[in-house]
Design a protein around this motif. Sequence first.
Motif, short mmCIF file in Angstrom:
data_model
loop_
_atom_site.label_atom_id
_atom_site.label_comp_id
_atom_site.label_asym_id
_atom_site.label_seq_id
_atom_site.Cartn_x
_atom_site.Cartn_y
_atom_site.Cartn_z
N TRP A 137 -46.63 87.30 -26.59
CA TRP A 137 -47.14 88.60 -27.04
C TRP A 137 -46.12 89.31 -27.92
O TRP A 137 -46.47 89.92 -28.92
CB TRP A 137 -47.55 89.45 -25.86
N THR B 18 -46.42 87.76 -31.26
CA THR B 18 -47.67 88.15 -31.90
C THR B 18 -47.59 89.56 -32.47
O THR B 18 -48.00 89.81 -33.61
CB THR B 18 -48.84 88.05 -30.90
N VAL B 19 -47.05 90.49 -31.69
CA VAL B 19 -46.90 91.87 -32.17
C VAL B 19 -45.91 91.92 -33.33
O VAL B 19 -46.10 92.65 -34.31
CB VAL B 19 -46.47 92.81 -31.02
N ASN C 188 -55.83 91.96 -24.88
CA ASN C 188 -55.14 91.19 -25.92
C ASN C 188 -54.57 89.88 -25.37
O ASN C 188 -53.45 89.84 -24.86
CB ASN C 188 -53.99 92.02 -26.52
N ALA D 55 -52.71 86.87 -26.22
CA ALA D 55 -51.78 86.77 -27.35
C ALA D 55 -52.20 85.73 -28.38
O ALA D 55 -52.23 86.00 -29.58
CB ALA D 55 -50.37 86.46 -26.83
N GLU E 89 -55.05 84.38 -29.11
CA GLU E 89 -56.26 84.73 -29.86
C GLU E 89 -55.93 85.73 -30.97
O GLU E 89 -56.42 85.61 -32.09
CB GLU E 89 -57.32 85.31 -28.93
N VAL E 90 -55.13 86.74 -30.63
CA VAL E 90 -54.73 87.72 -31.65
C VAL E 90 -53.92 87.02 -32.74
O VAL E 90 -54.13 87.26 -33.94
CB VAL E 90 -53.93 88.87 -31.02
N ALA F 60 -59.51 92.02 -32.47
CA ALA F 60 -59.12 92.60 -31.19
C ALA F 60 -58.71 94.05 -31.40
O ALA F 60 -58.63 94.52 -32.54
CB ALA F 60 -57.96 91.80 -30.58
N ALA G 170 -56.34 97.53 -29.43
CA ALA G 170 -55.40 98.01 -28.42
C ALA G 170 -55.29 99.51 -28.55
O ALA G 170 -55.81 100.12 -29.49
CB ALA G 170 -54.03 97.35 -28.59
N PHE H 4 -56.95 93.71 -36.25
CA PHE H 4 -56.36 94.25 -35.03
C PHE H 4 -56.39 95.77 -35.12
O PHE H 4 -55.64 96.39 -35.87
CB PHE H 4 -54.92 93.77 -34.85
N THR I 201 -55.90 99.47 -33.77
CA THR I 201 -55.03 100.19 -32.85
C THR I 201 -55.46 101.65 -32.77
O THR I 201 -55.36 102.39 -33.74
CB THR I 201 -53.56 100.10 -33.30
N ASP J 83 -59.11 95.64 -20.84
CA ASP J 83 -58.08 94.67 -20.46
C ASP J 83 -58.45 93.96 -19.17
O ASP J 83 -58.17 92.78 -18.98
CB ASP J 83 -56.74 95.39 -20.33
#
Length: 341
Positions: A18, A21-22, A142, A144, A146-147, A153, A155, A177, A179, A248
């Motif tokens: 994760w 990914t971020v 999320n 990870a 898949e994102v 997705a 968040a 993504f 947010t 989630d």
Amino acid sequence: MTSDRRQPQVVVLGGGSWGTTVASICARRGPTLQWVRSEDTAEDINTNHRNSEYLGDEVELPENLRATNDFNEAAHCADVIVMGVPSHGFRSVLTELAKELRPWVPVVSLVKGLEQGTNMRMSQIVEEVLPGHPAGILAGPNIAKEVAEGYAAAAVLAMPDRNLAANLASMFRTSRFRTYTSDDVVGVEIAGALKNVYAIAVGMGYALGIGENTRAMVMTRAVREMSKLGEAMGGQRDTFAGLAGMGDLIVTCTSKRSRNRHVGEELGSGKTVQEIISGMNQVAEGVKAASVIMEFAEKYGIVMPIAHEVDAVVNHGSTVEQAYRGLMAQKPGHEVDGTPF
């Protein structure tokens, strides 16, 4: 007139799935540096644009994402810190960071867990170790990989200051993504920790072969338990019906890529917690959170049957069969006002 303002340097601490990914999301928006412990991981990111250990060989990372093993370098250049280390290492990394970080740099946690021993949320640890630094959390449904693979997705970024949340959120957005923002840091953090415990419960149910109706019942009552405790601790009820709560919970309970659901399934197959954890290369935060949640339940006087049964299996030698028998023995009352399962 064009702006000559320098783009903020985002520093992501942690080399897991994760965190990486971020970091890749942030790198598409502006300069991003990722600190990782492993030299091999840093080399993989910088040379191959991969984090093969955690995301596999198929996920290609942005070429401008750079990794380093030099903690001082990462700390010195950070305009925004993103904490992607597990809860058990969170405080020690922050303590090192405190020696180097400039004042007022925001700290965004990716951790959906609680610190054992102190029972503190991650933002509370930031406030204690790095006083004066705004602290928040990015959380949501999320998975990870898949994102990282580009599936759509969303968040929620929770910060105590709405304007700061809005400014930071743009760093965590791409076309796929989304947010959103919130000022309910407490609610988002508690939702993130709790949903992992309930994913273990649903995983145990998968191992027992329970039906879809049963899974839906457990998940729905889990949302109620989450909301009750979260509100008691200062969170907002709507948070638990949103991305960090119900969203989630759904993905963590149903996805085969969910680490906490995996723990529940393995418990149902007869393995011990120690055997399960030793066979995983990533952290399942629900294992650590189960006992902490029960301490909170006792403190606030809230009956939490599902969390109680998970804690009994994880920490007190109960079986998954006993857990589900215990849940079904609970007498149902009023759906909203009642407390039992």
